[in-house]
Design a protein around this motif. Structure first.
Motif, PDB file in Angstrom:
ATOM      1  N   CYS A 309       0.846  -1.192   0.000  1.00 54.19           N
ATOM      2  CA  CYS A 309       0.000   0.000   0.000  1.00 54.19           C
ATOM      3  C   CYS A 309       0.883   1.244   0.000  1.00 54.19           C
ATOM      4  N   ARG A 310       1.242   1.749   1.163  1.00 52.72           N
ATOM      5  CA  ARG A 310       2.078   2.947   1.242  1.00 52.72           C
ATOM      6  C   ARG A 310       3.425   2.677   1.915  1.00 52.72           C
ATOM      7  N   GLY A 311       3.797   1.416   2.009  1.00 56.61           N
ATOM      8  CA  GLY A 311       5.072   1.080   2.619  1.00 56.61           C
ATOM      9  C   GLY A 311       4.905   0.651   4.059  1.00 56.61           C
ATOM     10  N   SER A 312       5.846  -0.146   4.527  1.00 54.99           N
ATOM     11  CA  SER A 312       5.773  -0.665   5.891  1.00 54.99           C
ATOM     12  C   SER A 312       6.797   0.043   6.770  1.00 54.99           C
ATOM     13  N   ASP A 313       6.356   0.485   7.932  1.00 52.74           N
ATOM     14  CA  ASP A 313       7.220   1.186   8.878  1.00 52.74           C
ATOM     15  C   ASP A 313       7.071   0.519  10.243  1.00 52.74           C
ATOM     16  N   CYS A 314       8.039  -0.282  10.617  1.00 53.63           N
ATOM     17  CA  CYS A 314       7.964  -1.042  11.861  1.00 53.63           C
ATOM     18  C   CYS A 314       8.126  -0.172  13.098  1.00 53.63           C
ATOM     19  N   ASN A 315       8.445   1.104  12.917  1.00 52.29           N
ATOM     20  CA  ASN A 315       8.542   2.023  14.048  1.00 52.29           C
ATOM     21  C   ASN A 315       7.213   2.697  14.368  1.00 52.29           C
ATOM     22  N   ARG A 316       6.206   2.434  13.554  1.00 53.49           N
ATOM     23  CA  ARG A 316       4.894   3.039  13.790  1.00 53.49           C
ATOM     24  C   ARG A 316       4.217   2.364  14.970  1.00 53.49           C
ATOM     25  N   MET A 317       4.067   3.088  16.066  1.00 56.53           N
ATOM     26  CA  MET A 317       3.463   2.514  17.268  1.00 56.53           C
ATOM     27  C   MET A 317       1.940   2.511  17.218  1.00 56.53           C
ATOM     28  N   ASP A 318       1.358   3.235  16.255  1.00 56.46           N
ATOM     29  CA  ASP A 318      -0.097   3.240  16.143  1.00 56.46           C
ATOM     30  C   ASP A 318      -0.592   2.100  15.263  1.00 56.46           C
ATOM     31  N   ALA A 319       0.317   1.382  14.619  1.00 53.74           N
ATOM     32  CA  ALA A 319      -0.082   0.255  13.769  1.00 53.74           C
ATOM     33  C   ALA A 319      -0.191  -1.021  14.585  1.00 53.74           C
ATOM     34  N   ALA A 320      -1.056  -1.921  14.128  1.00 55.47           N
ATOM     35  CA  ALA A 320      -1.205  -3.231  14.774  1.00 55.47           C
ATOM     36  C   ALA A 320      -0.629  -4.348  13.926  1.00 55.47           C
ATOM     37  N   ALA A 321      -0.271  -4.048  12.668  1.00 55.13           N
ATOM     38  CA  ALA A 321       0.283  -5.072  11.780  1.00 55.13           C
ATOM     39  C   ALA A 321       1.215  -4.415  10.765  1.00 55.13           C
ATOM     40  N   TYR A 322       2.177  -5.219  10.313  1.00 50.95           N
ATOM     41  CA  TYR A 322       3.210  -4.745   9.402  1.00 50.95           C
ATOM     42  C   TYR A 322       3.443  -5.841   8.355  1.00 50.95           C
ATOM     43  N   HIS A 323       3.583  -5.435   7.075  1.00 51.85           N
ATOM     44  CA  HIS A 323       3.675  -6.424   5.996  1.00 51.85           C
ATOM     45  C   HIS A 323       4.553  -5.873   4.883  1.00 51.85           C
ATOM     46  N   ILE A 328      12.450 -15.238   8.341  1.00 50.81           N
ATOM     47  CA  ILE A 328      12.213 -15.202   9.779  1.00 50.81           C
ATOM     48  C   ILE A 328      13.024 -14.092  10.449  1.00 50.81           C
ATOM     49  N   PRO A 329      14.316 -13.903  10.120  1.00 52.45           N
ATOM     50  CA  PRO A 329      15.049 -12.779  10.730  1.00 52.45           C
ATOM     51  C   PRO A 329      14.416 -11.420  10.428  1.00 52.45           C
ATOM     52  N   ALA A 330      13.929 -11.219   9.205  1.00 48.72           N
ATOM     53  CA  ALA A 330      13.292  -9.944   8.863  1.00 48.72           C
ATOM     54  C   ALA A 330      12.008  -9.757   9.660  1.00 48.72           C
ATOM     55  N   TRP A 331      11.236 -10.823   9.803  1.00 41.84           N
ATOM     56  CA  TRP A 331       9.997 -10.770  10.590  1.00 41.84           C
ATOM     57  C   TRP A 331      10.319 -10.423  12.042  1.00 41.84           C
ATOM     58  N   GLN A 332      11.293 -11.104  12.621  1.00 44.69           N
ATOM     59  CA  GLN A 332      11.644 -10.863  14.019  1.00 44.69           C
ATOM     60  C   GLN A 332      12.210  -9.466  14.224  1.00 44.69           C
ATOM     61  N   ASN A 333      12.956  -8.976  13.266  1.00 45.61           N
ATOM     62  CA  ASN A 333      13.503  -7.628  13.386  1.00 45.61           C
ATOM     63  C   ASN A 333      12.386  -6.591  13.417  1.00 45.61           C
ATOM     64  N   CYS A 334      11.396  -6.755  12.553  1.00 43.05           N
ATOM     65  CA  CYS A 334      10.262  -5.835  12.560  1.00 43.05           C
ATOM     66  C   CYS A 334       9.487  -5.945  13.869  1.00 43.05           C
ATOM     67  N   PHE A 335       9.259  -7.165  14.336  1.00 46.04           N
ATOM     68  CA  PHE A 335       8.546  -7.353  15.604  1.00 46.04           C
ATOM     69  C   PHE A 335       9.285  -6.649  16.743  1.00 46.04           C
ATOM     70  N   ASN A 336      10.596  -6.797  16.783  1.00 45.02           N
ATOM     71  CA  ASN A 336      11.366  -6.174  17.849  1.00 45.02           C
ATOM     72  C   ASN A 336      11.307  -4.649  17.772  1.00 45.02           C
ATOM     73  N   MET A 337      11.346  -4.103  16.566  1.00 47.43           N
ATOM     74  CA  MET A 337      11.221  -2.656  16.407  1.00 47.43           C
ATOM     75  C   MET A 337       9.836  -2.183  16.828  1.00 47.43           C
ATOM     76  N   ALA A 338       8.797  -2.913  16.422  1.00 47.56           N
ATOM     77  CA  ALA A 338       7.425  -2.507  16.719  1.00 47.56           C
ATOM     78  C   ALA A 338       7.112  -2.583  18.205  1.00 47.56           C
ATOM     79  N   THR A 339       7.750  -3.495  18.902  1.00 50.68           N
ATOM     80  CA  THR A 339       7.489  -3.663  20.337  1.00 50.68           C
ATOM     81  C   THR A 339       8.606  -3.085  21.200  1.00 50.68           C
ATOM     82  N   ARG A 340       9.577  -2.413  20.559  1.00 51.24           N
ATOM     83  CA  ARG A 340      10.695  -1.764  21.246  1.00 51.24           C
ATOM     84  C   ARG A 340      11.494  -2.755  22.073  1.00 51.24           C
ATOM     85  N   ARG A 341      11.701  -3.966  21.526  1.00 48.11           N
ATOM     86  CA  ARG A 341      12.485  -4.974  22.226  1.00 48.11           C
ATOM     87  C   ARG A 341      13.962  -4.876  21.842  1.00 48.11           C
TER      88      ARG A 341
END
Length: 341
Positions: A309-323, A328-341
């Motif tokens: 759509c308009r790009g994925s930003d894993c730092n967006r805290m107002d989002a509930a999903a990212y695509h 698996i490493p890319a998925w986990q990296n986004c999850f960690n950014m989104a949850t500030r882990r």
């Protein structure tokens, strides 16, 4: 608009209705996850009744505490999402237009939103990324229940066994996406047979390569609890002015309420005879079908950040999903950014 109980034209007048004594088992959502855990404090009051799920008053109460409170806060002075079930029932009991009894002298928290999450996944990377979510309790595994559909029975761990469906070979849609409606028609029929979605407020289809934060999704869905709705998450009207396809529900995150799902299952054959689904992607078809079936479209363009759509930003805290994340490493990296882990 969402299917909901009729709202009063004016703030509440005074009247009361009493019935026999009882206290209901209710739910207190934790502060971080709006899921239900039974907690109730009971003091018996003569001539009272706490409404329970399945009663008309309960439906009125849930609408008032979610959609009504957001759309017409002036109707509920002194009430908020932190008010108790009994606080809302007491207000409804004083409305002569509502059929709600006086509540008992108890204090129970409002219920949260329950999610049934599902995906169509093929053996290989898609199975492996779901296995990771299950083993590490992330993503879809944090929904209240989940189902995975595949071309056979596979053990993904944690008690999750895939449900076999016919995955139909597909070509390219008119939009250069997969023309995969046939497979998802099979999946919707399997969801109906499985039936678990009916025990939950919302059914959420998640692509295997999407990062989902269920707690955030629950919070964003609270105002729509009890309605017949689906969530449009992508708006490209500036790019495609006049297109009847936008706003649309991108397939990475398809959120449909329980009433919306029932409408889809009942009415989808009519959609199939009305649209050229053979050359469409399933998300385009699904959105047009739900519109035809009068399921209300809720626009939430923050809930999903998507490279489609308009790009994925894993730092967006107002989002509930990212695509989308194809390893698996890319998925986990986004999850960690989104949850500030």
């Amino acid at each position: 608009h969402p299917k909901r109980p009729a709202a009063p034209a004016n703030p509440f007048s005074t009247s009361s209705t009493t019935q026999s004594t009882t206290a209901s088992k209710t739910a207190t959502p934790p502060t971080t996850a709006l899921t239900t855990q039974p907690v109730t404090t009971t003091v018996t009051t003569v001539g009272c009744h706490n409404t329970v799920k399945g009663e008309h008053c309960y439906d009125e109460l849930i609408w008032a505490a979610t959609t009504g409170l957001v759309q017409h806060p002036e109707w509920y002075p002194g009430l908020s999402r932190t008010s108790s079930v009994e606080d809302f029932q007491a207000r409804l009991a004083n409305d002569t237009k509502k059929d709600c009894p006086k509540p008992c002298n108890t204090h129970t928290s409002l219920p949260g939103v329950s999610l049934f999450c599902w995906s169509v996944a093929r053996p290989g990377f898609e199975h492996e990324i779901i296995r990771m979510q299950i083993s590490e309790d992330k993503g879809m595994h944090q929904c209240d229940n989940m189902g995975i559909f595949s071309n056979g029975k596979y053990d993904l761990g944690g008690g999750v066994i895939t449900i076999p469906i016919d995955i139909v070979p597909c070509g390219v849609s008119r939009d250069n996406t997969a023309a995969n409606v046939a497979t998802f028609r099979n999946a919707w029929q399997a969801l109906d047979r499985d039936g678990r979605f009916r025990k939950h407020d919302f059914t959420v289809k998640v692509d295997p390569d999407a990062v989902l934060i269920p707690d955030r999704l629950r919070q964003q869905l609270l105002p729509h609890l009890g309605g017949s709705v689906y969530v449009a998450n992508c708006d490209l009207r500036d790019k495609w002015p006049g297109s009847p396809d936008y706003p649309m529900m991108n397939g990475a995150l398809e959120v449909i309420s329980k009433l919306g799902m029932e409408a889809l299952i009942k009415g989808e054959p009519s959609c199939a005879s009305s649209f050229p689904w053979q050359v469409w992607g399933e998300d385009l078809y699904l959105g047009h079908c739900l519109q035809m079936l009068k399921v209300y479209r809720v626009d939430n363009f923050n809930v999903l950040t998507d490279n489609s759509c308009r790009g994925s930003d894993c730092n967006r805290m107002d989002a509930a999903a990212y695509h989308y994340f194809k390893s698996i490493p890319a998925w986990q990296n986004c999850f960690n950014m989104a949850t500030r882990r």
